[in-house]
Write a protein that holds these residues in place. Structure first.
Motif, PDB file in Angstrom:
ATOM      1  N   PRO A   1      32.642  32.461  44.875  1.00  0.00           N
ATOM      2  CA  PRO A   1      33.860  33.273  44.764  1.00  0.00           C
ATOM      3  C   PRO A   1      34.958  32.467  45.400  1.00  0.00           C
ATOM      4  O   PRO A   1      34.924  31.818  46.029  1.00  0.00           O
ATOM      5  N   PRO A   2      36.068  33.206  45.130  1.00  0.00           N
ATOM      6  CA  PRO A   2      37.443  32.811  45.651  1.00  0.00           C
ATOM      7  C   PRO A   2      37.318  32.695  47.171  1.00  0.00           C
ATOM      8  O   PRO A   2      36.757  33.479  47.753  1.00  0.00           O
ATOM      9  N   LYS A   3      38.436  32.041  47.787  1.00  0.00           N
ATOM     10  CA  LYS A   3      38.429  31.760  49.411  1.00  0.00           C
ATOM     11  C   LYS A   3      39.118  33.452  50.036  1.00  0.00           C
ATOM     12  O   LYS A   3      39.934  33.930  48.949  1.00  0.00           O
ATOM     13  N   LYS A   4      38.453  33.954  50.912  1.00  0.00           N
ATOM     14  CA  LYS A   4      39.021  34.932  51.503  1.00  0.00           C
ATOM     15  C   LYS A   4      40.592  34.995  51.890  1.00  0.00           C
ATOM     16  O   LYS A   4      40.718  33.934  52.318  1.00  0.00           O
ATOM     17  N   GLY A   5      41.443  35.977  51.597  1.00  0.00           N
ATOM     18  CA  GLY A   5      42.682  36.040  51.730  1.00  0.00           C
ATOM     19  C   GLY A   5      43.670  35.278  50.932  1.00  0.00           C
ATOM     20  O   GLY A   5      44.666  35.066  50.918  1.00  0.00           O
ATOM     21  N   SER A   6      42.945  34.663  49.791  1.00  0.00           N
ATOM     22  CA  SER A   6      43.868  33.806  48.857  1.00  0.00           C
ATOM     23  C   SER A   6      44.267  34.774  47.882  1.00  0.00           C
ATOM     24  O   SER A   6      43.910  35.898  47.896  1.00  0.00           O
ATOM     25  N   ARG A   7      45.345  34.092  47.105  1.00  0.00           N
ATOM     26  CA  ARG A   7      45.829  34.789  45.893  1.00  0.00           C
ATOM     27  C   ARG A   7      44.718  35.421  44.740  1.00  0.00           C
ATOM     28  O   ARG A   7      45.030  36.184  43.980  1.00  0.00           O
ATOM     29  N   GLU A   8      43.769  34.517  44.620  1.00  0.00           N
ATOM     30  CA  GLU A   8      42.714  34.824  43.640  1.00  0.00           C
ATOM     31  C   GLU A   8      41.681  35.719  44.158  1.00  0.00           C
ATOM     32  O   GLU A   8      40.563  36.047  43.384  1.00  0.00           O
ATOM     33  N   GLU A   9      41.800  36.333  45.245  1.00  0.00           N
ATOM     34  CA  GLU A   9      40.683  37.161  45.907  1.00  0.00           C
ATOM     35  C   GLU A   9      40.087  38.123  44.994  1.00  0.00           C
ATOM     36  O   GLU A   9      39.003  38.473  45.106  1.00  0.00           O
ATOM     37  N   LYS A  10      41.028  38.619  44.046  1.00  0.00           N
ATOM     38  CA  LYS A  10      40.494  39.788  43.176  1.00  0.00           C
ATOM     39  C   LYS A  10      39.349  39.462  42.297  1.00  0.00           C
ATOM     40  O   LYS A  10      38.651  40.360  41.958  1.00  0.00           O
ATOM     41  N   GLY A  11      39.091  38.044  42.147  1.00  0.00           N
ATOM     42  CA  GLY A  11      38.139  37.517  41.264  1.00  0.00           C
ATOM     43  C   GLY A  11      36.988  37.616  41.912  1.00  0.00           C
ATOM     44  O   GLY A  11      35.698  37.633  41.386  1.00  0.00           O
ATOM     45  N   ALA A  12      36.751  38.080  43.333  1.00  0.00           N
ATOM     46  CA  ALA A  12      35.559  37.769  43.977  1.00  0.00           C
ATOM     47  C   ALA A  12      34.694  39.254  43.503  1.00  0.00           C
ATOM     48  O   ALA A  12      33.329  38.750  43.251  1.00  0.00           O
ATOM     49  N   ALA A  13      35.256  40.293  43.383  1.00  0.00           N
ATOM     50  CA  ALA A  13      34.225  41.534  42.850  1.00  0.00           C
ATOM     51  C   ALA A  13      33.688  41.122  41.476  1.00  0.00           C
ATOM     52  O   ALA A  13      32.777  41.505  41.211  1.00  0.00           O
ATOM     53  N   LEU A  14      34.554  40.648  40.557  1.00  0.00           N
ATOM     54  CA  LEU A  14      34.386  40.126  39.319  1.00  0.00           C
ATOM     55  C   LEU A  14      32.969  39.188  39.260  1.00  0.00           C
ATOM     56  O   LEU A  14      32.097  39.159  38.575  1.00  0.00           O
ATOM     57  N   LEU A  15      33.176  38.222  40.205  1.00  0.00           N
ATOM     58  CA  LEU A  15      31.919  37.067  40.045  1.00  0.00           C
ATOM     59  C   LEU A  15      30.856  38.158  40.532  1.00  0.00           C
ATOM     60  O   LEU A  15      29.927  37.547  40.109  1.00  0.00           O
ATOM     61  N   GLU A  16      30.931  38.762  41.530  1.00  0.00           N
ATOM     62  CA  GLU A  16      29.894  39.466  42.225  1.00  0.00           C
ATOM     63  C   GLU A  16      28.918  40.243  41.115  1.00  0.00           C
ATOM     64  O   GLU A  16      27.700  40.348  40.878  1.00  0.00           O
ATOM     65  N   ARG A  17      30.080  40.997  40.154  1.00  0.00           N
ATOM     66  CA  ARG A  17      29.528  41.712  39.138  1.00  0.00           C
ATOM     67  C   ARG A  17      28.620  40.627  38.116  1.00  0.00           C
ATOM     68  O   ARG A  17      27.513  41.105  37.816  1.00  0.00           O
ATOM     69  N   LEU A  18      29.416  39.617  37.809  1.00  0.00           N
ATOM     70  CA  LEU A  18      28.694  38.502  37.094  1.00  0.00           C
ATOM     71  C   LEU A  18      27.305  38.352  37.486  1.00  0.00           C
ATOM     72  O   LEU A  18      26.381  38.065  36.547  1.00  0.00           O
ATOM     73  N   TYR A  19      27.232  37.933  38.818  1.00  0.00           N
ATOM     74  CA  TYR A  19      26.054  37.563  39.363  1.00  0.00           C
ATOM     75  C   TYR A  19      24.652  38.545  39.184  1.00  0.00           C
ATOM     76  O   TYR A  19      23.838  38.131  38.567  1.00  0.00           O
ATOM     77  N   ASP A  20      25.313  39.706  39.171  1.00  0.00           N
ATOM     78  CA  ASP A  20      24.263  40.870  38.885  1.00  0.00           C
ATOM     79  C   ASP A  20      24.118  41.092  37.720  1.00  0.00           C
ATOM     80  O   ASP A  20      22.615  41.322  37.081  1.00  0.00           O
ATOM     81  N   ASP A  21      25.009  40.830  36.804  1.00  0.00           N
ATOM     82  CA  ASP A  21      24.465  40.878  35.251  1.00  0.00           C
ATOM     83  C   ASP A  21      23.793  39.614  34.604  1.00  0.00           C
ATOM     84  O   ASP A  21      22.899  39.963  33.906  1.00  0.00           O
ATOM     85  N   VAL A  22      23.864  38.507  35.353  1.00  0.00           N
ATOM     86  CA  VAL A  22      23.252  37.202  35.009  1.00  0.00           C
ATOM     87  C   VAL A  22      21.894  37.595  35.511  1.00  0.00           C
ATOM     88  O   VAL A  22      20.741  37.266  34.498  1.00  0.00           O
TER      89      VAL A  22
END
Ligand SMILES: [Zn+2]
Length: 314
Positions: free
Chosen positions: A215-236
């Motif tokens: 997932p993206p670094k905490k506090g970075s501009r891309e941080e909102k990707g973190a939730a998407l990646l965690e959902r992807l992890y669960d989906d996989v």
């Protein structure tokens, strides 16, 4: 093992062929341990001893096991060659080594480029330079021995009186073979041959973990990707139940993606899924590193699930 079998006094031909495995840790007082696990004092071995009622049946067992070893290395994606070998201190009449060609190997091999002939050089006469079948010059290479097979005949059964009763109720010596795979050395040799300068590569089937999610670094501009990646992890995890226990989420989000990607390369996950800048796009795109193919692609959530649900781990 032969002694154990000899102690079974009423063994019948009906109980043959008998194939006994021994998978153990071994210790060898190795004078020159080298290259990490390639030659070490402690290692895991898979040994097997076969007992057959006739020389013909024992040769069939021998062929069967050589074929199985060949399929094993093929499944691991290793270009192992079966070469004629010296029977050495173990003895017997026929012997083969399974050799993984590599510069660091300790054995010297001679191979026909068309595959007619393959031998450990120590079994050859000094003047033999051409393939006996097609006459092409033999290629010389070094190899790492990862397996060894011996057709033993009655060499050991005669010493230990490993007998069985024939259909005529007569005692006869069992025909034997012995077979070994160097489990520890297969791991080390595979990594040695497949890896690149800055990343470890495992055969997919024996990689400690298959997929790392970053997932993206905490506090970075891309941080909102973190939730998407965690959902992807669960989906996989749901779509690919065979990968249970093979998925890692690297949640050290205080570190940059680059730092964690470097660590992932060093550990050798066959797949690394990164939520970088493009994870904020619509639709979100994930960066997918297929380490063994040396490729980086961008896939949607569905694309990642589709790719990973096809991964075979056994
Ligand atoms: Zn040839």
């Amino acid at each position: 093992v032969t002694e154990l079998l000899a102690a079974q006094s009423n063994l019948s031909y009906r109980q043959l062929p008998l194939r006994l495995y021994q998978v153990t840790r071994k210790f060898r007082d190795e004078p020159k341990p080298r290259l990490g696990l390639l030659r070490s004092r402690e290692f895991h071995m898979k040994d097997m001893y076969t007992f057959d009622a006739s020389a013909e049946a024992a040769r069939r067992s021998y062929e069967l096991i050589c074929d199985a070893y060949g399929r094993l290395f093929q499944a691991l994606g290793l270009r192992v060659v079966q070469v004629r070998a010296d029977t050495g201190s173990i003895g017997g009449t026929v012997s083969h080594e399974f050799q993984l060609p590599a510069d660091v190997g300790e054995d010297r091999l001679a191979l026909c480029p068309a595959g007619h002939f393959a031998a450990n050089v120590e079994t050859m006469s000094a003047e033999q330079a051409a393939c006996p079948t097609c006459g092409e010059p033999l290629t010389r290479t070094r190899g790492i021995e990862v397996g060894h097979t011996f057709y033993l005949g009655t060499k050991y059964s005669s010493v230990f009186n490993a007998n069985f009763y024939t259909p005529e109720n007569k005692l006869q010596l069992a025909e034997m073979g012995c077979y070994g795979l160097g489990i520890t050395r297969i791991l080390a040799a595979a990594v040695e041959v497949l890896s690149t300068e800055d990343s470890i590569r495992w055969p997919s089937l024996i990689a400690p973990y298959q997929v790392c999610f970053i997932p993206p670094k905490k506090g970075s501009r891309e941080e909102k990707g973190a939730a998407l990646l965690e959902r992807l992890y669960d989906d996989v995890a749901e779509a690919a139940p065979q990968l249970a226990g093979d998925l890692v989420l690297d949640d050290r989000t205080q570190l940059t993606i680059g730092k964690r990607l470097k660590d992932a390369n060093r550990l050798g996950y066959p797949y690394v899924i990164v939520a970088g800048k493009k994870a904020c796009d619509d639709p979100a795109m994930f960066e997918v590193w297929s380490q063994n193919a040396g490729e980086v692609t961008f896939l949607t959530r569905e694309g990642v699930i589709d790719l990973l649900s096809k991964v075979q781990v056994s």
